[in-house]
Design a protein around this motif. Structure first.
Motif, mmCIF file in Angstrom:
data_model
loop_
_atom_site.group_PDB
_atom_site.id
_atom_site.type_symbol
_atom_site.label_atom_id
_atom_site.label_comp_id
_atom_site.label_asym_id
_atom_site.label_seq_id
_atom_site.Cartn_x
_atom_site.Cartn_y
_atom_site.Cartn_z
ATOM 1 N N ILE A 79 16.152 113.910 0.514
ATOM 2 C CA ILE A 79 15.042 113.164 -0.103
ATOM 3 C C ILE A 79 15.095 111.697 0.319
ATOM 4 O O ILE A 79 14.074 111.103 0.687
ATOM 5 C CB ILE A 79 15.102 113.289 -1.642
ATOM 6 N N LEU A 83 12.183 109.680 2.237
ATOM 7 C CA LEU A 83 11.553 108.500 1.646
ATOM 8 C C LEU A 83 11.756 107.277 2.539
ATOM 9 O O LEU A 83 10.833 106.482 2.751
ATOM 10 C CB LEU A 83 12.133 108.222 0.255
ATOM 11 N N PHE A 86 9.397 107.340 5.480
ATOM 12 C CA PHE A 86 8.021 106.947 5.176
ATOM 13 C C PHE A 86 7.923 105.470 4.777
ATOM 14 O O PHE A 86 6.888 104.843 4.977
ATOM 15 C CB PHE A 86 7.451 107.809 4.047
ATOM 16 N N ALA A 87 8.982 104.921 4.191
ATOM 17 C CA ALA A 87 8.856 103.591 3.577
ATOM 18 C C ALA A 87 9.188 102.433 4.522
ATOM 19 O O ALA A 87 8.648 101.348 4.369
ATOM 20 C CB ALA A 87 9.740 103.510 2.331
ATOM 21 N N TRP A 96 8.117 99.355 -2.965
ATOM 22 C CA TRP A 96 8.651 100.716 -3.135
ATOM 23 C C TRP A 96 10.119 100.663 -3.518
ATOM 24 O O TRP A 96 10.587 101.407 -4.374
ATOM 25 C CB TRP A 96 8.506 101.515 -1.829
ATOM 26 N N ARG B 15 2.135 109.814 3.949
ATOM 27 C CA ARG B 15 3.113 108.790 3.568
ATOM 28 C C ARG B 15 2.921 108.355 2.114
ATOM 29 O O ARG B 15 3.862 108.371 1.321
ATOM 30 C CB ARG B 15 2.973 107.574 4.488
ATOM 31 N N VAL B 18 3.726 111.095 -0.463
ATOM 32 C CA VAL B 18 5.158 111.290 -0.719
ATOM 33 C C VAL B 18 5.722 110.125 -1.528
ATOM 34 O O VAL B 18 6.379 110.319 -2.560
ATOM 35 C CB VAL B 18 5.925 111.437 0.617
ATOM 36 N N LEU B 19 5.460 108.903 -1.074
ATOM 37 C CA LEU B 19 6.022 107.739 -1.769
ATOM 38 C C LEU B 19 5.466 107.630 -3.193
ATOM 39 O O LEU B 19 6.204 107.338 -4.136
ATOM 40 C CB LEU B 19 5.732 106.459 -0.980
ATOM 41 N N TRP B 22 7.070 110.226 -5.497
ATOM 42 C CA TRP B 22 8.430 109.871 -5.925
ATOM 43 C C TRP B 22 8.397 108.713 -6.928
ATOM 44 O O TRP B 22 9.173 108.691 -7.894
ATOM 45 C CB TRP B 22 9.315 109.513 -4.739
ATOM 46 N N ALA B 23 7.485 107.765 -6.720
ATOM 47 C CA ALA B 23 7.368 106.653 -7.666
ATOM 48 C C ALA B 23 7.020 107.181 -9.060
ATOM 49 O O ALA B 23 7.589 106.741 -10.065
ATOM 50 C CB ALA B 23 6.316 105.659 -7.190
#
Lengths: 284, 280
Positions: A79, A83, A86-87, A96, B15, B18-19, B22-23
């Protein structure tokens, strides 16, 4: 005197740590050869170790620690990598990072209560799942070993995935952009670049991060103590909880010390084999 | 060209999906727990969960009036500050020695300090319990201070050492030719130059100390030494069961200062968390 100076500088810290590791180590080894319950210590040779060897709860605790720890670590790693992938190029990466960080900043005992209330006492999750029609009655988490283990894993993933995420994002941001740029001009997709270029470069960082996280997962205690108490049928009893229960619930200190000594030996072996290599290679 | 643009906006869509997911997963339990802290006891454990509770400061009054919350807070603060001071006083010279001198056994000493980070609390819990009992320190914040300092010594030493390695040697050499002693160089040149590193180390140590649970549970047996972390496990009132709204508020009282300092040192966080192994 000049040659001694560096030793004098490092000595106080080392002596302090020896006091809090070497002394307890010797104490635990000594105590492990005695029957220490109430009253005076009675020497019994290797009896504690022999008993441990036949104690299915001890082996069970080792197995539970391994199963819960490795599943949790694997999930967190996948995970966190996703993440981070993507971040790290996102314009709002700082935002984020702050949001994802939040679970990590709660005390583990508080997180344990969040999950105890969420899943067991107030049954919010069961209620939500019933409302959307996935299940028909409340989840019987406390009577299922695997549901209880999953609950511990979920709480750990929720709280500690950010630990790996922060490290991975920093590693990706620190990489040379020109290599990526060159690969992109060759027409490679972002994912291909990540998989073939960035990820191999990250290996030493991933190793260090997983080792640190792995150490902390194997010492998992607060969640077990507050949420499952090791149950059902000792299915979630970790090695830390086993030592705690044996020593401080049943006052069988000699026996608990024998378990501590075995854990100590395992720790030293792993430290020499794995940690030394990872920390040395990460700085070369 | 058009297909390139479409795949780009699609990848942006994935993107943010997904972010964002999770947030939401991170924040939903936190917000819900905050709502627990701000509702009356009667609306916490009910046959059906209550999603829109009435607002109430019951728990706030309860933790200060019915429970020794001020004492828990004071114990946490004193034990943590004391332990961080012990760590800095011992670890900064140690880190200086490990990063600046060549001598026999240096790397082994460094690795020994690092390896104490791997020791599971449960392994040393029993001997430490007996040690403090013999010293008459059970149930005091002095014992907590000593234990927290020991837990964090390795982390603080290695973080500070990593920042010291970044300081160019020329900086000291100039001072040394002026006749300054090694200790003066440490105090007047090195420490000011790596202040961000020292603060990072102190913050990481503070977080681990606030979180510490097992040792505190064994050492503290009355509110005289309960910290917030262990006090949580004691918010139970006989037939009342677990007092969740009080627990939730205490959790947030501990969370807020940690959040503030961590946001302040955000840039150094990855380096601190890996004990200096990576430079983020």
């Amino acid at each position: 005197m000049k040659a001694l100076f560096p030793y004098l500088l490092v000595a106080p810290a080392v002596i302090y740590l020896l006091g809090i590791t070497l002394y307890p180590g010797i104490f635990a080894i000594t105590q492990s050869f005695y029957a220490v319950k109430f009253g005076p210590w009675r020497p019994i040779g290797f009896q504690n170790y022999a008993n441990l060897f036949h104690d299915y709860q001890f082996w069970g605790a080792l197995w539970n620690t391994f199963v819960i720890g490795s599943l949790s670590l694997a999930l967190q790693c996948v995970i966190a990598l996703a993440l981070a992938f993507f971040a790290y190029r996102d314009p709002w990466v700082r935002g984020w990072r702050i949001i994802f960080l939040i679970p990590m900043l709660f005390m583990p005992s508080a997180v344990a209560f969040i999950y105890k209330l969420f899943f067991l006492d107030a049954r919010v999750i069961s209620d939500l799942l019933i409302r959307i029609g996935l299940i028909e009655s409340n989840l019987a988490i406390q009577s299922s070993v695997w549901l209880s283990r999953s609950l511990l894993i979920l709480a750990d993933v929720w709280q500690w995935t950010p630990f790996l995420f922060i490290i991975f994002v920093a590693a990706l941001q620190g990489q040379d952009e020109e290599i990526e740029e060159a690969a992109r001009l060759d027409g490679a997709s972002w994912f291909a670049i990540f998989w073939n270029v960035s990820l191999p470069l990250m290996k030493p960082v991933i190793a260090v991060a997983l080792i640190l996280r792995g150490i902390d997962i194997t010492t998992m205690f607060a969640n077990v103590f507050i949420v499952t108490k090791g149950g059902p049928a000792f299915g979630t009893e970790t090695i830390s909880y086993f030592i705690y229960r044996t020593g401080f619930k049943f006052f069988n200190f000699g026996y608990a010390s024998a378990a501590s000594v075995i854990m100590l030996i395992l720790t030293i072996v792993i430290a020499q084999l794995v940690v030394k290599r990872a920390f040395v290679s990460s700085r070369s | 060209m058009a297909s390139v643009r479409r795949s780009r906006s699609e990848s942006l869509f994935i993107r943010y999906l997904v972010l964002g997911a999770w947030a939401l997963f991170c924040l939903a339990p936190v917000l819900w727990f905050l709502s627990i802290g701000l509702r009356p006891r009667t609306e916490i454990i009910t046959p059906q969960p209550i999603y829109f509770p009435t607002f109430s400061l019951d728990a706030w009054h309860m933790i200060w009036e019915d429970w020794p919350m001020a004492k828990y807070l004071r114990n946490s603060v004193l034990a943590i500050i004391g332990s961080v001071v012990i760590d800095l006083v011992l670890a900064i010279p140690a880190a200086y020695s490990l990063s600046r001198y060549e001598y026999r056994g240096r790397d082994d000493i460094g690795f020994y300090i690092l390896s104490t980070r791997m020791m599971a609390p449960a392994i040393v819990a029993i001997p430490i319990f007996f040690l403090f009992r013999n010293m008459g320190l059970l149930d005091t914040i002095w014992a907590l201070m000593l234990v927290y300092a020991a837990i964090n010594m390795s982390v603080v030493t290695w973080i500070v050492r990593s920042y010291m390695l970044d300081i160019p040697k020329e900086l000291e050499d100039a001072a040394r030719t002026d006749g300054a002693s090694d200790l003066r160089i440490l105090w007047e040149i090195i420490i000011p130059a790596i202040l961000p590193g020292i603060i990072t180390a102190a913050v990481i140590a503070m977080i681990f100390a606030i979180n510490e649970f097992l040792f505190t549970l064994l050492i503290a047996s009355t509110p005289d030494a309960y910290t917030m972390s262990v006090a949580l496990a004691n918010f139970t009132g006989g037939s009342d069961g677990v007092i969740y709204n009080a627990i939730a508020l205490v959790a947030f009282i501990a969370f807020v200062p940690v959040f503030v300092v961590v946001v302040a040192i955000q840039k150094h966080l990855s380096r601190g968390l890996t004990m200096g192994a990576i430079k983020g």
